[in-house]
Design a protein around this motif. Sequence first.
Motif, mmCIF file in Angstrom:
data_model
loop_
_atom_site.group_PDB
_atom_site.id
_atom_site.type_symbol
_atom_site.label_atom_id
_atom_site.label_comp_id
_atom_site.label_asym_id
_atom_site.label_seq_id
_atom_site.Cartn_x
_atom_site.Cartn_y
_atom_site.Cartn_z
ATOM 1 N N UNK A 14 65.389 -15.801 -4.669
ATOM 2 C CA UNK A 14 66.568 -16.058 -4.135
ATOM 3 C C UNK A 14 66.644 -16.277 -2.782
ATOM 4 N N UNK A 15 65.554 -15.640 -2.104
ATOM 5 C CA UNK A 15 65.315 -15.767 -0.549
ATOM 6 C C UNK A 15 64.097 -16.694 -0.424
ATOM 7 N N UNK A 16 63.691 -17.470 -1.235
ATOM 8 C CA UNK A 16 62.549 -18.038 -1.304
ATOM 9 C C UNK A 16 61.148 -17.101 -1.641
ATOM 10 N N UNK A 17 60.173 -17.600 -1.157
ATOM 11 C CA UNK A 17 58.989 -16.853 -1.525
ATOM 12 C C UNK A 17 58.893 -15.524 -0.830
ATOM 13 N N UNK A 18 59.362 -15.181 0.466
ATOM 14 C CA UNK A 18 59.019 -14.186 0.952
ATOM 15 C C UNK A 18 60.042 -13.020 0.503
ATOM 16 N N UNK A 19 59.154 -11.954 -0.306
ATOM 17 C CA UNK A 19 59.902 -11.063 -1.016
ATOM 18 C C UNK A 19 59.836 -9.632 -0.305
ATOM 19 N N UNK A 20 59.730 -9.934 1.060
ATOM 20 C CA UNK A 20 59.884 -8.573 1.749
ATOM 21 C C UNK A 20 61.321 -8.122 1.949
ATOM 22 N N UNK A 21 61.623 -6.754 1.687
ATOM 23 C CA UNK A 21 62.922 -6.365 1.922
ATOM 24 C C UNK A 21 62.803 -4.843 1.834
#
Lengths: 760, 477
Positions: A14-21
């Motif tokens: 959902x937030x693009x390829x960046x899965x950092x959270x």
Amino acid sequence: MFPKASSSQSTTGFSGSDALSHVYIRYPPLRCDIPGARGLFYDDGNKLLFSPTSDQIISWKTSPFSPLVIPTSDSVCEGPVLSIRYSIDAKVLAIQRSNHEIQFWNRETGNTFSQKCKSDSESILGFFWTDCPTCDIVFVKTSGLDLFSLDSELKSLHLVETKRFNVSWYVYTHESRLVLLASGMQCKSFTGYQLSSAGIIRLPRFEMAMAKSEANSKPVLAAEDVHVVTVYGRIYCLQVDKVAMLLNSYRFYRDAVVQQGSLPIFSSKIAVSVVDNVLLVHQVDAKVVILYDIFSDSRAPISAPLPLLLRGFPRSITASSQSSSRNAEDSEAKDLSDTEAIIYGDGWTFLVPDLICDAANGLLWKIHLDLEAISASSSEVPSVLEFLQRRKLEAHKAKQLCLAISRTLILERRPVSMFARAIDILVTSYSYSIKTGSYLKGMKAEKSLPSGVPQVNSPSTIADDSASRVDAYGKSVKHESVSGVHNDSMNKSPTFSGSDSEDNVTIEPLKTSSGDLHSLGGNVESKILMGAEVPSDGVQSGLQSQLLGLGNNLLNSNVTNHQEPQVTSAAVSPDEMYSFVISPVEEEMSGDTSYMVSIIIEFLRSVNSEKIKVHPNLYVLTIQLLARNERYAELGLFVINKILEPSKEVALQLLESGRQNIQTRKLGLDMLRQLSLHHDYVVLLVQDGYYLEALRYARKNKVNSVRPSLFLEAAYASNDPQHVAAVLRFFSDFIPGFKSTSDHNSYCRILAEMNSSITA
Amino acid sequence: MGLSSVTTGSDATKFCIFDLRRGQHEGEELDKILFFYPADLPFSTQLSVIGLSEGLITFTRIFSPEAACEVIEAEGHSHVFYEAEPDVWMVMIVEKSKESEAIWRIDALRRVLKEVHSLFMMFHGSIRALLDKEPSGGLVRSHLYTFIMDYLSDFLVGKKLQLPNFRDSLKERGTVQMLTIGREAAIEVQEDTINLFTYAVLRFSPRALSSGLSSWSYLRKGNVSSHAATGSVSANSGAVLDQFYRSSGGDPSYHIARPLQQDKWTKGKDGFLVSDIWKAEAGSSAATTPTIWLQKTEEKVFLCTFQHRNLTLILLFPVISLLNEEQGISLVKQQVLENASLKIVKVEEKLSKGWGGENAYHVSGCRYLLVDGDRNVSRASPPTKVTTLTKESLVALNKLREEVDLEKSRAKSDSPDSDKDMEICIRAKNNAWVIARFTRGKELYMVLEKANETLLYASDTVENFSNRYCNGLFSLD
């Protein structure tokens, strides 16, 4: 640790390829889109989500959160619904029908009655049930508060008390038991009451700070800009100042409201959640969330702003190569349409503490912290450990992370001082948890439950609603829910149903020293002492029995509930520190024993400062390490100064390590004697050839358990007939019946031979 | 400077070192003399003293090739022998006299010889090595002369050498005072010292710590306030350093470093002791940090001494671990100050608080000496209390200790690995009880004056003392 479906992270999430959270919601959500539903309502007192239809109230239990929970239903008369709440004992259903009427429904008998405003000039803003001893339900009206009690037959309300003010709007959360009443032109003057089982406390009147954009402008504070949050058993109010772009915080004490400083905001729309006492400030417009741990005075965020992620959504399995059965699953799993999957979508309502209701799509999400990601994002080990030690919701995971961090510290040979600070934090936390008993409670829970198994990931039972249906009803649902749920968003409830102290909130007397704020848990403790505990257990059990009574399958929710280990404290005991950190690491650090010894000494220092005992195995390991490097002089000092506390294990290890060093062996012997381990002491004396001393000692301390033949053999080995004779005589004199034993006879013969050989 | 005052010939004590491998041809006899005190005696007298000693050694070697004579008791003198290195002998000759306090215990005198030699080794290396370096003997003679004269100056009372006599029989040379500290303080001390080493050594070479060097610096609190600056390296704490076996580290130069000179140590602003003693030695390279040799680990180490009030901290770190000496050492010092100085202050406070003063270890009713030979520590009645004993008691104790020394050395030669248990109780002429007890390496000496006359009383007293102060160590019923 979680089955983070890598697919959901690697591909177009959902937030693009960046899965950092650091914060995420996990697929699947709880689906609550019922055909014909007229909005969604949340009852934070009972942690229930309601969806009224024309003649029914469908309700989902949200705590413990499970996407598989089976909804229950109550049949009610048709009519408008502004708000729904069960009574604390779940026997009565109250539905606000209009600004002037609230209808009551006895769920056992089906009886109903209504309570209406007396005059048209006042209107009901809302209501809530309370466990206050003097009343059962409170109506919040534009003219003030009406406190009612329910009669014993549940047939009518009696007015207990009326409190008169002008009220523009109000905020109430069940977890804080606090109602804030806004008044004035700008709605920034507040009156507050806490209605808890301890009674009613009136807060002093206070004003919230509002910056002005121009000299004459007077911004009006809206209800959605005021959030009551409960962290670490303290109650705060967070107020959005859209002009200054600040989130002002106020802390409530029994006799004062104290402004606590402000947090910057980066969005005009702000939502607030609390997960496991961590404050989440959602910057809705910027679609990021900032985390704060306001345990200490620090207003610094835990980590950088990062987006909220949806995890576990099996999006990538749509590849054409998949088997047909997988595709069938996919089509079901892919039931989340693109509109539903929008993070911080327009339909999102944040239910405090940690739920997100997507009213437009009929979904309920629970917010989770990713402790791993949070701890990995900071290199400040001590503060990470402090943070982890305060986590209770995922205490097991926090604990594992703490252990892993400690191991890494050692393996990376970080400075000893760094380890010292880290260990101090862990030991202090453990010491505190022992004093409050939470550690032992956690141990019990952990034992009785299987190890961490992740949540069941199958689709929910009501997930077969097609996406198209949402479209059909979407609009009306959304429309209604905006008013309905919005109203309810003020009514926030705790999700963590355990009888944890955090649930039991009260307003404390103001403590003048701000140092109190960061004294570890001190406030929580004092709160408990004040006895203002809220019997949330009662709520829970009442609700459960009611659900059982309706014949619903509770098994499902219970299973999911119990699959996470319920350790209530992340505290690490010294024994665990030994078993899971020092012992495993020691094998890998075998080349650097000096460093390991320094680490152990730091550990001992820390543990000693809290007067906690450690397992003798740790001392045994220390001896092995020192002996391996032939640092016997140090070892001697460690023993003499009792840094290594005396125990049988330690003594035996000293004897073992003393094979190469006689002084060390002596220390082991001395320790056995000092511990009054008479038998072992005597045996070892004999082994070392001190059989005469052993005899004297055995006689003095009445040690009869050592076989006489041991002494006789030792005396014989010395090749001194006098000694053999003396030992023989000793046993003949002091052990009844010795003369008739075979030992006596054979050694008499041996003695005779010895004597004859000498004379010869 | 200061040396001439010792060399007055009026002293009855003679002290010589000679090498049996040298001067064995007629006319070369003087070669064998490496050191003689008093130095101003004519060579003929020196040679006759050495000749007598040499004769005795040669004679006794016939019977005991491994260990030649230890002592010769002549009518007026005692000759104490010590073979410091193979064929290098140290002999001390003391006059016997009942009137002038000249009642000796041979083992105490021999310990003086041992001590001076081991200290010499630590700073200058072995005598043999110096002889090999310069066969003419000039190098070793000049080193020995300055070193021993500095050492002996500690024993100077007026112009006379006052060697340990019977009045010191409740003292044990070569041991350090036992320091009883609480567990908490002990942990702090350990932690600190290990920290120091971690900080200091890890910085330079991670190998250093694992190389087997005993990485604890010795912390000692004592009555060295008057000699605070010198106490750490000179006679007072010679015992401390004695624990490290040492050998050569000297520079071949006639500029002789004199580490025992008391007034050459000063405390720098940073708390570290500084001395210019070594400057002369190293010449132009200006090495101001002393180096000593640890024989056990065969490492040349720098000696850094830090003082804070009553606390002396000795840091040793291998020379090889530093590439650039000056930079390295200042880095170590900086690390110590930055990371440990707060803790040092804390530890000092803790120890000072726990320090009961001079009389803390006084046990009323008795005068005692407790020796743990395994770790070279001892504890004794405070000296002021010992002086209250009558001369008779002390002489009796001195005699008893002589006997015990004899018994000990006999037991050692019989079975070197096992310690004998022993118990002697003597009723002296003045009705004092003089007691010695031995249990596996630990020794207890006790004098009870004005005590009850029964032996039971004496043995009970020891028993109580043992239970109370020694964890029942001597309570072998």
